[in-house]
Design an enzyme around this catalytic site. Sequence first.
Site, short mmCIF file in Angstrom:
data_model
loop_
_atom_site.label_atom_id
_atom_site.label_comp_id
_atom_site.label_asym_id
_atom_site.label_seq_id
_atom_site.Cartn_x
_atom_site.Cartn_y
_atom_site.Cartn_z
N ARG A 127 0.82 -1.24 0.00
CA ARG A 127 0.00 0.00 0.00
C ARG A 127 0.84 1.27 0.00
O ARG A 127 0.40 2.34 0.39
CB ARG A 127 -0.96 0.02 1.19
N LYS A 149 4.04 11.81 -10.89
CA LYS A 149 3.22 10.99 -11.80
C LYS A 149 3.95 9.65 -11.97
O LYS A 149 5.11 9.63 -12.37
CB LYS A 149 3.08 11.64 -13.17
N GLU A 191 11.50 18.65 -24.30
CA GLU A 191 10.77 19.10 -23.09
C GLU A 191 11.34 20.42 -22.57
O GLU A 191 10.62 21.24 -22.01
CB GLU A 191 10.87 18.03 -22.00
N LYS A 233 9.22 23.31 -13.77
CA LYS A 233 8.34 22.17 -13.50
C LYS A 233 7.89 22.19 -12.03
O LYS A 233 6.74 21.92 -11.71
CB LYS A 233 9.06 20.87 -13.85
N GLU A 243 -3.09 17.93 -11.66
CA GLU A 243 -3.53 18.34 -13.00
C GLU A 243 -5.01 18.71 -13.06
O GLU A 243 -5.75 18.26 -13.92
CB GLU A 243 -3.19 17.24 -14.03
N ARG A 247 -1.28 22.28 -14.64
CA ARG A 247 -0.32 21.23 -14.99
C ARG A 247 -0.54 20.72 -16.42
O ARG A 247 0.39 20.24 -17.07
CB ARG A 247 -0.41 20.07 -13.98
N ASN A 251 1.47 19.65 -21.19
CA ASN A 251 1.13 18.78 -22.32
C ASN A 251 1.26 19.51 -23.66
O ASN A 251 0.87 18.96 -24.70
CB ASN A 251 -0.29 18.23 -22.18
N HIS A 254 2.02 17.63 -26.81
CA HIS A 254 1.83 16.21 -26.52
C HIS A 254 0.58 15.63 -27.16
O HIS A 254 0.50 14.42 -27.37
CB HIS A 254 1.78 15.96 -25.01
N HIS A 258 1.89 12.63 -28.94
CA HIS A 258 1.62 11.25 -28.49
C HIS A 258 1.05 10.41 -29.62
O HIS A 258 1.36 9.22 -29.74
CB HIS A 258 0.62 11.25 -27.33
N HIS A 270 10.39 9.97 -27.44
CA HIS A 270 9.32 10.83 -26.93
C HIS A 270 9.57 12.31 -27.22
O HIS A 270 8.70 13.02 -27.73
CB HIS A 270 9.15 10.59 -25.43
N1 GLY Z 1 5.02 15.11 -17.79
C1 GLY Z 1 3.94 15.96 -17.55
C2 GLY Z 1 3.58 16.09 -16.12
O1 GLY Z 1 4.34 15.73 -15.26
O2 GLY Z 1 2.49 16.55 -15.83
#
Ligand code: GLY
Length: 366
Positions: A127, A149, A191, A233, A243, A247, A251, A254, A258, A270
């Site tokens: 957990r 993330k 990025e 960031k 997000e 956040r 993207n 992206h 993507h 990527h």
């Molecule tokens: N890679 C995008 C984020 O961390 O939200």
Amino acid sequence: MRMTEDGRLAVSYNGTPAYDIIWEQNFEGIAAEIERIGLAGRRFCIVTDSNVAPFHLDALKKAIAPAALKVTEYVFPAGEASKNLDTVKGVYTHLIEEAYERKDCLIALGGGVVGDLTGYTAATYLRGIRFIQVPTTLLSMVDSSIGGKTGVDFDRYKNMVGAFHQPSLVYMNLNTLLTLSAREYLSGMGEIIKHGLIKDKDYYEWLSANREGILAREYRTLLTMIRESCDIKRGVVERDPKEAGERALLNFGHTLGHAVEKLKDLKLLHGECVAIGMAAASEISWRKGFLSKEEYEGIVRVIESFSLPVTVSGIDAQDVVETAGHDKKMEGGKWKFILLERIGNAIIDRTVTREDAKAAAMNVIR
Ligand code: GLY
């Protein structure tokens, strides 16, 4: 651009200090950091892949040993194809066999695949146990290792299973960047250029002005660049950890990027797909009257100046739009498209139509 001189940046989560980002030129400081965050004397499992292990695993193990009860490793085959629940199961089995307990810790040594997968394993084993990010690629240093993330792909869906789980420490040994291929290294620039475009025009201009030092991987230039990108960031994930809004600006490039990544069946990296996606999104930003034509063309030139692609061949524009339409970045059937309102300021736009996206996709397909 803030131009900090520190080798450390504190990141908060929900208003509380959560973890530090450390920049070093070796792994030697990690034992002291482990002591500082109260993890000395625990078991540490280093999760890494078959590309990274030969370069860095032994040095990291040696550096952690003075602060650890035991250090073990789990090495899986490098590549996106390993980013799945089968690999997670392999790590769980190793942890159970080695009697890892809830107070013990995982260490992600590698790029984005390793970091996301290790973070997800840490989020779910017993957990939730703690984990440390030791990113070794430019892309994972400035993006995926920060902000909590975690996750894996499921069937053909990228990052479909995951959790938010914050690391206890992000430790960067910038010398690991010297072992990357030029292509892998430059992919991270996708990025980094994005950070300037969405948040900081001065930084975007600084990147062009310091192109030679960046390409030469000159230490002081790298340190300034990585610190700056990490700070951008940091600000975004502190203000919007899950997000709910801001956040999503990360993207930028992206949505179509993507789709290109998926249609090219991961033949492009990527950051390369993000570069193509940024060229397309910048074109839409120009057509919608936000950017001037010169600004849009300038963005394309900057992306190309770091040897990143702005066009792609062998795919169909309609497929790009369909694939992007299945993406998580749609909300209530509407595109949640990130555009540049101006250079250094991105916005969430819900007016981009499939026709707009198709025209932009056609423009980047050769
Ligand atoms: N890679 C995008 C984020 O961390 O939200």
